[in-house]
Design a protein around this motif. Structure first.
Motif, PDB file in Angstrom:
ATOM      1  N   HIS A 162       0.800  -1.135  -0.098  1.00 24.64           N
ATOM      2  CA  HIS A 162       0.010   0.067  -0.155  1.00 24.64           C
ATOM      3  C   HIS A 162       0.984   1.286  -0.146  1.00 24.64           C
ATOM      4  O   HIS A 162       2.011   1.113   0.718  1.00 24.64           O
ATOM      5  CB  HIS A 162      -0.974  -0.088   1.340  1.00 24.64           C
ATOM      6  CG  HIS A 162      -0.509  -0.147   2.522  1.00 24.64           C
ATOM      7  ND1 HIS A 162      -0.135   0.879   3.399  1.00 24.64           N
ATOM      8  CD2 HIS A 162      -0.055  -1.487   3.116  1.00 24.64           C
ATOM      9  CE1 HIS A 162       0.643   0.072   4.430  1.00 24.64           C
ATOM     10  NE2 HIS A 162       0.621  -1.074   4.278  1.00 24.64           N
ATOM     11  N   PHE A 163       0.440   2.433  -0.689  1.00 27.08           N
ATOM     12  CA  PHE A 163       1.301   3.195  -1.040  1.00 27.08           C
ATOM     13  C   PHE A 163       0.669   4.849  -1.041  1.00 27.08           C
ATOM     14  O   PHE A 163      -0.747   4.639  -1.633  1.00 27.08           O
ATOM     15  CB  PHE A 163       2.311   3.120  -2.199  1.00 27.08           C
ATOM     16  CG  PHE A 163       1.633   2.654  -3.354  1.00 27.08           C
ATOM     17  CD1 PHE A 163       1.050   3.689  -4.383  1.00 27.08           C
ATOM     18  CD2 PHE A 163       1.187   1.332  -3.473  1.00 27.08           C
ATOM     19  CE1 PHE A 163       0.425   3.491  -5.369  1.00 27.08           C
ATOM     20  CE2 PHE A 163       0.699   1.105  -4.675  1.00 27.08           C
ATOM     21  CZ  PHE A 163       0.035   2.031  -5.854  1.00 27.08           C
ATOM     22  N   ARG A 164       1.387   5.830  -0.973  1.00 32.01           N
ATOM     23  CA  ARG A 164       0.568   7.048  -1.411  1.00 32.01           C
ATOM     24  C   ARG A 164       1.841   7.908  -1.962  1.00 32.01           C
ATOM     25  O   ARG A 164       3.156   7.749  -1.634  1.00 32.01           O
ATOM     26  CB  ARG A 164       0.188   8.002  -0.452  1.00 32.01           C
ATOM     27  CG  ARG A 164      -0.294   9.428  -0.747  1.00 32.01           C
ATOM     28  CD  ARG A 164      -0.850  10.046   0.524  1.00 32.01           C
ATOM     29  NE  ARG A 164      -2.426   9.375   0.323  1.00 32.01           N
ATOM     30  CZ  ARG A 164      -3.129   9.809   1.473  1.00 32.01           C
ATOM     31  NH1 ARG A 164      -3.079  10.739   2.105  1.00 32.01           N
ATOM     32  NH2 ARG A 164      -4.565   9.116   1.224  1.00 32.01           N
ATOM     33  N   ALA A 191       6.422  -2.088  12.741  1.00 35.52           N
ATOM     34  CA  ALA A 191       6.618  -3.184  13.809  1.00 35.52           C
ATOM     35  C   ALA A 191       6.544  -4.412  13.016  1.00 35.52           C
ATOM     36  O   ALA A 191       7.251  -5.396  13.267  1.00 35.52           O
ATOM     37  CB  ALA A 191       5.767  -3.131  15.046  1.00 35.52           C
ATOM     38  N   ARG A 192       5.843  -4.722  11.888  1.00 34.70           N
ATOM     39  CA  ARG A 192       5.469  -5.903  11.153  1.00 34.70           C
ATOM     40  C   ARG A 192       5.199  -5.477   9.715  1.00 34.70           C
ATOM     41  O   ARG A 192       4.343  -4.759   9.430  1.00 34.70           O
ATOM     42  CB  ARG A 192       4.242  -6.629  11.762  1.00 34.70           C
ATOM     43  CG  ARG A 192       3.831  -7.956  11.015  1.00 34.70           C
ATOM     44  CD  ARG A 192       2.642  -8.465  11.626  1.00 34.70           C
ATOM     45  NE  ARG A 192       2.153  -9.790  10.936  1.00 34.70           N
ATOM     46  CZ  ARG A 192       0.960  -9.905  10.672  1.00 34.70           C
ATOM     47  NH1 ARG A 192      -0.044  -9.789  11.482  1.00 34.70           N
ATOM     48  NH2 ARG A 192       0.799 -11.421  10.066  1.00 34.70           N
ATOM     49  N   GLY A 193       6.421  -5.662   9.086  1.00 37.03           N
ATOM     50  CA  GLY A 193       6.233  -5.234   7.499  1.00 37.03           C
ATOM     51  C   GLY A 193       7.698  -4.548   7.305  1.00 37.03           C
ATOM     52  O   GLY A 193       8.721  -4.592   7.929  1.00 37.03           O
ATOM     53  N   VAL A 194       7.550  -4.132   5.946  1.00 32.95           N
ATOM     54  CA  VAL A 194       8.685  -3.347   5.374  1.00 32.95           C
ATOM     55  C   VAL A 194       8.278  -2.091   4.811  1.00 32.95           C
ATOM     56  O   VAL A 194       7.169  -1.759   4.188  1.00 32.95           O
ATOM     57  CB  VAL A 194       9.405  -4.023   4.094  1.00 32.95           C
ATOM     58  CG1 VAL A 194      10.576  -3.668   3.792  1.00 32.95           C
ATOM     59  CG2 VAL A 194       9.793  -5.336   4.675  1.00 32.95           C
ATOM     60  N   SER A 195       9.003  -0.980   4.850  1.00 32.22           N
ATOM     61  CA  SER A 195       8.669   0.199   4.247  1.00 32.22           C
ATOM     62  C   SER A 195       9.987   0.921   3.571  1.00 32.22           C
ATOM     63  O   SER A 195      11.266   0.671   3.960  1.00 32.22           O
ATOM     64  CB  SER A 195       8.249   1.317   5.251  1.00 32.22           C
ATOM     65  OG  SER A 195       9.409   1.955   5.970  1.00 32.22           O
ATOM     66  N   PHE A 196       9.726   1.562   2.485  1.00 33.14           N
ATOM     67  CA  PHE A 196      10.488   2.257   1.794  1.00 33.14           C
ATOM     68  C   PHE A 196      10.018   3.439   1.007  1.00 33.14           C
ATOM     69  O   PHE A 196       8.890   3.437   0.794  1.00 33.14           O
ATOM     70  CB  PHE A 196      11.277   1.227   0.651  1.00 33.14           C
ATOM     71  CG  PHE A 196      10.247   0.686  -0.370  1.00 33.14           C
ATOM     72  CD1 PHE A 196      10.282   1.170  -1.401  1.00 33.14           C
ATOM     73  CD2 PHE A 196      10.004  -0.626   0.152  1.00 33.14           C
ATOM     74  CE1 PHE A 196       9.504   0.754  -2.297  1.00 33.14           C
ATOM     75  CE2 PHE A 196       9.010  -1.289  -0.752  1.00 33.14           C
ATOM     76  CZ  PHE A 196       8.988  -0.877  -2.089  1.00 33.14           C
ATOM     77  N   GLY A 197      11.001   4.429   0.533  1.00 29.61           N
ATOM     78  CA  GLY A 197      10.594   5.284  -0.411  1.00 29.61           C
ATOM     79  C   GLY A 197      11.134   5.202  -1.611  1.00 29.61           C
ATOM     80  O   GLY A 197      12.119   4.294  -1.838  1.00 29.61           O
ATOM     81  N   LEU A 208       7.786  11.813  -9.222  1.00 27.99           N
ATOM     82  CA  LEU A 208       6.859  11.121  -8.454  1.00 27.99           C
ATOM     83  C   LEU A 208       7.834  10.708  -7.003  1.00 27.99           C
ATOM     84  O   LEU A 208       8.796   9.658  -7.058  1.00 27.99           O
ATOM     85  CB  LEU A 208       6.454   9.937  -9.062  1.00 27.99           C
ATOM     86  CG  LEU A 208       5.316   9.230  -8.153  1.00 27.99           C
ATOM     87  CD1 LEU A 208       3.982   9.700  -7.619  1.00 27.99           C
ATOM     88  CD2 LEU A 208       5.002   7.628  -9.082  1.00 27.99           C
ATOM     89  N   VAL A 209       7.307  11.164  -5.944  1.00 25.55           N
ATOM     90  CA  VAL A 209       8.005  10.816  -4.816  1.00 25.55           C
ATOM     91  C   VAL A 209       7.007   9.965  -4.028  1.00 25.55           C
ATOM     92  O   VAL A 209       5.987  10.408  -3.579  1.00 25.55           O
ATOM     93  CB  VAL A 209       8.235  12.065  -3.983  1.00 25.55           C
ATOM     94  CG1 VAL A 209       8.943  11.518  -2.670  1.00 25.55           C
ATOM     95  CG2 VAL A 209       9.462  12.682  -4.715  1.00 25.55           C
ATOM     96  N   GLU A 210       7.367   8.614  -3.710  1.00 25.25           N
ATOM     97  CA  GLU A 210       6.378   7.853  -2.870  1.00 25.25           C
ATOM     98  C   GLU A 210       6.766   7.060  -1.745  1.00 25.25           C
ATOM     99  O   GLU A 210       8.152   6.773  -1.530  1.00 25.25           O
ATOM    100  CB  GLU A 210       5.783   6.775  -3.871  1.00 25.25           C
ATOM    101  CG  GLU A 210       4.740   5.970  -3.672  1.00 25.25           C
ATOM    102  CD  GLU A 210       4.106   5.270  -5.166  1.00 25.25           C
ATOM    103  OE1 GLU A 210       3.471   6.149  -5.645  1.00 25.25           O
ATOM    104  OE2 GLU A 210       4.038   4.122  -5.231  1.00 25.25           O
ATOM    105  N   TYR A 211       5.900   6.877  -0.856  1.00 27.27           N
ATOM    106  CA  TYR A 211       6.136   5.972   0.508  1.00 27.27           C
ATOM    107  C   TYR A 211       5.338   4.806   0.198  1.00 27.27           C
ATOM    108  O   TYR A 211       4.040   4.757  -0.114  1.00 27.27           O
ATOM    109  CB  TYR A 211       5.483   6.741   1.624  1.00 27.27           C
ATOM    110  CG  TYR A 211       5.679   5.949   2.760  1.00 27.27           C
ATOM    111  CD1 TYR A 211       6.987   5.798   3.457  1.00 27.27           C
ATOM    112  CD2 TYR A 211       4.656   5.322   3.454  1.00 27.27           C
ATOM    113  CE1 TYR A 211       6.964   4.978   4.667  1.00 27.27           C
ATOM    114  CE2 TYR A 211       4.615   4.354   4.459  1.00 27.27           C
ATOM    115  CZ  TYR A 211       5.785   4.087   4.932  1.00 27.27           C
ATOM    116  OH  TYR A 211       5.887   3.570   6.105  1.00 27.27           O
ATOM    117  N   THR A 212       6.057   3.566   0.323  1.00 25.65           N
ATOM    118  CA  THR A 212       5.327   2.263   0.254  1.00 25.65           C
ATOM    119  C   THR A 212       5.570   1.386   1.596  1.00 25.65           C
ATOM    120  O   THR A 212       6.485   1.509   2.176  1.00 25.65           O
ATOM    121  CB  THR A 212       6.113   1.537  -0.758  1.00 25.65           C
ATOM    122  OG1 THR A 212       5.571   2.369  -2.137  1.00 25.65           O
ATOM    123  CG2 THR A 212       5.144   0.109  -1.180  1.00 25.65           C
TER     124      THR A 212
END
Length: 397
Positions: A162-164, A191-197, A208-212
């Motif tokens: 999921h992302f914006r 805490a549970r998962g992975v995030s990146f930009g 396009l700059v995105e957070y996922t």
């Protein structure tokens, strides 16, 4: 009195990206003697999504790409790695040109457009009736259904990508137009998962700059905005010099659940419902494009429009193991992807994520991960599969 249904050889139910790629492929393959209908309540136009993918340059997509890059960055807290993708490229395609190309193909193919929501597909093995409410609106020899559909049964791991994203315009040059940021793991990890930009620059002033996130549940609107503000500040971008031109949101399933790509004799599913989304990454476009080309090639040759499985079964098994290891916290997401790119040529990793590697290459990719937690995840996955098979066997008695 209801009018008689339109008789066609092929009905596309759903008119988004997957159907648009099929229309363009039919046109490209010179399929002119086919009666085609599109059934969708909305006639898609303009920019409503962005696809990012890797492929080889000099193909039919070149004229409609927004941008492409031969180099990308993968960033962790420890290092910034610049990857040369040759002979591949990383590319960005916005939906507007895809819909425009599909509309031109529609006109040349003489497609009938039915503006209605399909509520049921009644397949008798010879023809399919597409129903909108109580009315049969189309009768087709084959139906390609690209509407979102749940999997046949729940998976053992059920995550979401999921992302914006913000389309940012700057009044001064701030982006490197020659290089995209593929994954930047300096974002705070859930805490549970992975995030990146990531950053996909169209020019040195527009990107396009995105957070996922890869995790079990989406964030709130405030959560996405806070994450994007944090990532913008991490990149050192001055908000006073930026304008948010557009906002994009999305949620894509990441699961080892099985999707039923051929639910009845003459109904074929495409896109995510047809298994085109790679469970371990959420990438979908390349598989959708392959499906469209296979459908058009088959129809041009007089064969049934049934594409091959989007990914080899062994890849889906490896995805299930990787998702399980991430979900149970056995491996760190940033470390997992960092090791993949550190110990393999970038081109091999990208082809692996696209389902296009050989077993020998896949062994090299798998051996670059931390083996003890992956072995444990493999054993756990095998045990879960056996239990599920036994339960289904008892229910069928």
């Amino acid at each position: 009195m209801n009018s008689a249904p339109v008789d066609v050889d092929l009905a596309l139910v759903g008119g988004g990206g997957a159907a648009s790629l099929v229309l363009a492929a039919l046109d490209r393959h010179g399929v002119r003697d086919l009666r085609v209908a599109v059934v969708d309540p909305v006639h898609r136009r303009g920019q409503d999504r962005t696809w990012a993918f890797w492929d080889r340059p000099s193909n039919d997509l070149d004229p409609v790409l927004s941008a492409s890059w031969r180099q990308v960055e993968v960033v962790t807290a420890r290092r910034r790695r610049v990857l040369d993708l040759a002979p591949l490229r990383y590319a960005m395609l916005r939906s507007g040109p895809v819909y425009d190309r599909a509309a031109a193909a529609e006109r040349r193919l003489g497609v009938t457009r039915v503006v209605a929501a399909a509520d049921a597909l009644d397949d008798d093995g010879d023809r399919v009736l597409v129903r909108a409410g109580d009315a049969a609106v189309v009768r087709a020899s084959w139906v390609l259904d690209s509407r979102p559909r749940p999997p046949r049964r729940p998976g053992r791991t059920n995550w979401l990508q999921h992302f914006r994203g913000w389309w940012l315009a700057s009044d001064t040059p701030v982006f490197d137009a020659d290089r995209a940021v593929l994954m930047d793991f300096r974002t705070p990890q859930p805490a549970r998962g992975v995030s990146f930009g990531y950053v996909l620059p169209v020019s040195d002033r527009y990107a396009l700059v995105e957070y996922t996130e890869f995790s079990p549940a989406p964030l709130t609107d405030a959560g996405y905005d806070a994450a994007l503000i944090g990532y913008r500040d991490l990149l050192g971008l001055d908000p006073a010099r930026l304008t948010v031109r557009e906002v994009e949101d999305g949620v894509i399933p990441m699961t080892d659940a099985p999707f039923d790509a051929h639910p009845s004799p003459r109904v074929v599913r495409l896109g995510t419902a047809g298994g085109a989304t790679r469970p371990s990454t959420g990438f979908t476009f390349s598989a959708m494009r392959r499906q469209a080309d296979q459908v058009a090639s088959a129809l041009a040759a007089g064969r049934p429009p049934v594409p091959a499985p989007a990914y080899p079964r062994r890849h889906l098994w490896m995805d299930a193991v990787a998702l399980r290891a991430l979900d149970r916290g056995a491996v760190s997401g940033p470390d997992f992807f960092d090791r993949l790119f550190d110990r393999n040529p970038a081109e091999r990793v990208l082809r692996f994520l696209d389902g296009a590697t050989s077993p020998v290459e896949e062994l090299a990719v798998m051996s670059s991960t931390r083996l003890p937690p992956m072995v444990a995840a493999t054993a756990g996955d095998a045990a879960d599969r056996l239990r599920a098979r036994l339960v289904r066997g008892r229910r069928s008695r």
